[in-house]
Design an enzyme around this catalytic site. Structure first.
Site, PDB file in Angstrom:
ATOM      1  CE  LYS A 577       5.518  -7.418 -32.392  1.00 34.35           C
ATOM      2  NZ  LYS A 577       6.004  -8.471 -31.617  1.00 34.35           N
ATOM      3  CD  GLU A 604       7.499  -2.485 -21.073  1.00 30.60           C
ATOM      4  OE1 GLU A 604       7.904  -2.291 -22.243  1.00 30.60           O
ATOM      5  OE2 GLU A 604       7.454  -1.591 -20.215  1.00 30.60           O
ATOM      6  CB  VAL A 607       8.383  -2.385 -27.801  1.00 27.15           C
ATOM      7  CG1 VAL A 607       9.708  -1.848 -28.322  1.00 27.15           C
ATOM      8  CG2 VAL A 607       7.225  -1.852 -28.623  1.00 27.15           C
ATOM      9  CB  ALA A 609      11.177  -9.601 -24.761  1.00 23.96           C
ATOM     10  CE  LYS A 680       9.179  -6.113 -31.820  1.00 24.81           C
ATOM     11  NZ  LYS A 680      10.395  -6.908 -31.874  1.00 24.81           N
TER      12      LYS A 680
END
Ligand code: ADP
Ligand code: ASP
Ligand code: MG
Length: 812
Positions: A577, A604, A607, A609, A680
């Protein structure tokens, strides 16, 4: 009458020579003309010997001895009792060769005339050997000296043939020698004075075509070491396959643009007489090969083949003084022609502001001098720029007569190259549309030819090359899933996924042919280390088509490599991230590089999984919707913790269980402090179009500050010490009939994250286990939100989310 030509490999050994003679003897439409090349590698060896002798390097004697040994070995093996005339024949030829080389050594000079004489011995030797063995086998074979048949001018090294005289000479020889088989040395001829000349490297094919035309043969067969002319150079493209039938024009284009299997001038003499040309494999005679003819049956194939030529330089003549003034092109080409410089390709923009010509690289400097001289006046007056040559280039060409009836071929060509970061410096397409040529960097040729072969010839089987960083929890699950799905992906999606490298901070395992996905754990442990910068460079240097970096680490340094890769059109799939949640400018730069260089940048799993959260958000915004508000539970960890904590077990113990079961970040404090959730919601806000920084997000912590003061061990002990605090939070919520949820909210450009009591009936209330949920309130979803909900943590699902991103990137 039938002419058969056997190439260097076909006569490289006694065994191969026997095979070749057997093929010629079995020919149905006799009499037979057998044209032979020198034993494979001989011409190169002779050139090396000549050059060494000319530079007073005495080592030429040893090389000459070795070449003689090789020929003697073949001769001895060929003569039945070892006593045949073949050895004496070889010795006699090498005696002459030795004298010639001593002369070159003494003079210290190797003229093109002498070089032709020297090279001619390769074919003289091979043809004499073959003729002698054929006769010994009882065949009615005579040796025919090509120097008495092929008449050329005196342009040594690349002599031009006088066809009229050649036809007379051949007819005369034919009248005197009604033998069933002639054995003729390829490649060589003689000028009007009888001086030996050569027809250019690879010229034995041409000798055979000249004889076929002069004798009006039924067929010309070129016997070589591959089963025909192939859809691409088999040395570059493993899946290249033979083209069964092809027109003279197409075969000519392919050979002109580098298909070495046929020497380009070969086609013209047989095409003129309509003689079919058949390319066959000496080592697999039953294979069909390639039949070159006037009008092959029309097939569905639009592109027949792809070929390439290296060693190209571009010369760009430009200047405002050229616009609308006639005669510039003529002067340019005349200047090049005076220096006998061959122009390989021409392009001119319709603005007439520039003309660009491609020449063979060794011609660059002479061409530059000639052109700058021709335009000296204009250059001095500033009306034309001095010539700027660009070296190190190559041409890759698509060939096929049907291309003219099919729109979209160029689009597909440019698209396929562009997606792989292959820059096109110039293109040329004749009005006949038999050929579309692109000029690219020589270093990109292998990749380009493979990419194009996949695009035009392989309906199934796009090769995708993965470079994986971080084979930890998620990474190893991903590799497991890849191993399981490889077959399915190939069959159903036509994707051939290969993992080329796996690296962690201690080891890096690489195999360009694709790693074995079952044995990698043991092999990785044995592999040497590779610093991250070198790993990135490795991806760039390998220059493999459809390359993807898969970052399954949480490492900021790894995220630092993305930009460099995207700039080379290498796609990036990140579970990491860091890149998307660092400063806005870096995030925005990566997004724009991805667009600019046509390389996917997918994350993807940053955020929720594998939940389709970012994908859904992108779909909403791409279709013109505006996201006004988001409300979400984005931490599987915290959800797991609050779902499992009911005061019966200490809070710290529940957190530890979450970590053991793999639901936390490698450092669980990132989850518990709320900073992971903040990252996130930041990523979601950015994807929704908001230029936000981490500092804009308000985090309301629920942990007592002491818990975050020390290391991970202190974190656990401090949580245990503050059990009463957690208990009080729980009891307050339960007393109000509510549940504790760690909620992220975004509205109108502002975001907060914090612990909240959620009432029964709320969309966030009923969340099990490690579930995540996101509620999108948009211009279209006003009263009721669009809800994405499901398991939002765990190695298995995260790996499957990374997998899905890989497929997305691969199918682009
Ligand atoms: P020979 O000695 O029989 O004349 P060459 O070496 O001159 O053989 O030509 C055959 C070689 O050409 C093949 O071994 C192959 O590596 C190379 N080649 C390059 N492009 C093509 C192509 N499009 N189709 C077939 N062969 C090709
Ligand atoms: N022996 C020559 C060469 O190597 C000619 C040929 O093989 O066709 O170029
Ligand atoms: Mg050849």
């Amino acid at each position: 009458m039938q002419v058969l030509k056997f190439g260097g490999t076909s006569v490289a050994s006694a065994e191969n020579i026997r095979k070749s003679i057997a093929i010629a003897a079995a020919a149905k439409q006799g009499p037979v003309i057998m044209v032979v090349s020198a034993l494979g590698g001989t011409t190169d060896a002779l050139i090396g010997i000549g050059r060494a002798a000319a530079t007073a390097d005495g080592a030429y004697r040893e090389t000459l001895n070795q070449l003689e040994e090789r020929h003697l070995g073949v001769a001895q093996e060929l003569s039945a009792d070892g006593q045949g005339p073949e050895s004496a024949l070889v010795r006699a030829q090498f005696e002459e060769l030795r004298q010639l080389c001593n002369g070159i050594f003494a003079l210290g000079e190797l003229s093109t005339r002498t070089l032709d004489k020297l090279m001619s011995y390769g074919e003289l030797l091979s043809s004499r050997l073959v003729a002698s063995v054929a006769a010994a086998q009882g065949l009615d074979a005579v040796w025919a000296d090509a120097r008495q048949l092929i008449r050329t001018n005196s342009r040594f090294g690349m002599a031009e043939v006088d066809m009229a005289v050649t036809e007379r000479l051949v007819a005369g020889f034919n009248a005197q020698h009604p033998a069933a088989m002639w054995v003729v040395p390829g490649f060589i001829g003689a000028d009007a004075q009888g001086v030996t000349t050569t027809l250019g490297r690879g010229g034995s094919d041409y000798t055979a075509a000249l004889l076929a035309a002069a004798l009006k043969a039924h067929v010309l067969e070129i016997w070589t070491d591959v089963s025909g002319m192939m859809t691409a150079d088999p040395r570059l493209v493993r899946s290249a396959r033979p083209i069964a039938r092809i027109s003279y024009q197409e075969a000519m284009e392919l050979s002109h643009f580098g298909a070495k299997v046929l020497y380009p001038p070969t086609i013209q003499p047989v095409m003129r007489r309509g003689i079919p040309l058949w390319i066959k494999n000496t080592f697999a005679p039953a294979d069909y090969g390639t039949l070159v003819e006037v009008e092959p049956p029309r097939t569905a194939a639009v592109v027949q083949g792809i070929s390439s030529i290296g060693n190209l330089a571009l010369l760009n003549l430009e200047g405002s003084g050229m616009v609308g003034v006639p005669g510039f092109s003529m002067r340019l080409f005349a200047a090049l022609a005076r220096e006998r410089i061959n122009v390989v390709l021409i392009t001119q923009s319709s603005s007439e502001h520039s003309i660009c010509v491609g020449v063979n690289e060794p011609d660059t400097t002479p061409a530059q001098v000639a052109v700058d001289q021709e335009f000296a006046v204009e250059i001095a007056a500033g009306r034309i720029e001095p010539l700027r040559p660009e070296r190190g280039l190559a041409i890759v060409a698509l060939v096929g007569e049907n291309m003219k009836d099919h729109p979209g071929i160029s689009g597909k060509l440019f698209g396929a190259l562009g997606q792989n970061g292959i820059n096109i410096r110039a293109t040329a397409q004749g009005a006949s549309e038999k050929n579309i040529s692109t000029v690219i960097r020589a270093a990109d040729v292998r990749k380009a030819v493979n990419v194009l072969h996949e695009a035009f010839f392989e309906a199934t089987g796009k090769q995708v090359n993965l470079f994986l960083l971080g084979p930890g929890n998620v990474g190893s699950k991903l590799l497991e899933q890849l191993a399981q799905q490889q077959r399915h992906l190939l069959e159903k999606l036509g994707l051939q996924l290969r993992v080329v490298a796996i690296a962690n901070s201690r080891h890096c395992l690489v195999n360009e042919a694709g790693l074995d996905l079952t044995t990698w754990p043991a092999e990785l442990g044995e592999a040497p280390p590779l610093p991250l910068a070198d790993f990135t460079q490795l991806i760039i240097d390998r220059n493999l088509r459809n390359s993807i970096l898969v970052d399954v680490t949480a490492d900021p340094a790894a995220a630092g490599c993305y930009a460099q890769l995207l700039e080379k059109s290498v796609a990036v799939v990140a579970c990491n991230k860091v890149a998307c949640s660092s400063d806005y400018a870096s995030y925005a730069r990566l997004k724009s590089l991805s667009k600019e260089f046509n390389a996917s940048f997918l994350f993807e799993t940053n955020v929720g999984a594998a939940l389709p959260i970012i994908g859904t958000l992108n779909d909403l915004t791409r279709s013109g919707d505006v996201v006004r508000r988001m409300e979400a539970v984005l931490s599987g960890t915290l959800n797991f913790v609050f779902n499992h904590y009911d005061g019966t077990r200490p809070f710290a113990e529940v957190v530890r269980q979450a970590q053991i079961e793999g639901y936390t970040e490698p450092d669980p404090r990132l989850d518990l402090s709320g900073s992971d959730v903040a990252r996130k919601i930041l990523i979601l806000a950015r994807e929704a179009g908001q230029a936000m920084e981490m500092s804009d997000i308000q985090i309301e912590p629920f942990l007592p500050p002491a818990c975050l003061a020390g290391d991970v061990a202190a974190f656990y002990s401090q949580m245990a010490a503050h059990e009463a605090h957690f208990r009080a939070l729980y009891d307050a919520a339960t007393a109000a009939g509510k549940r504790l949820k760690f909620v992220a909210r975004y509205a109108d450009g502002k975001a907060t994250v914090g612990l909240q009591q959620v009432a029964l009936g709320h969309d966030l209330y009923d969340l099990r286990g490690k579930d995540n949920v996101v509620l999108f309130y948009t211009d279209r979803y006003i009263a009721q939100p669009l809800v994405v909900k499901g398991a939002g943590a765990g190695a298995e699902v995260t790996a499957s989310g990374v997998f899905a991103d890989i497929i997305r990137a691969a199918r682009l």
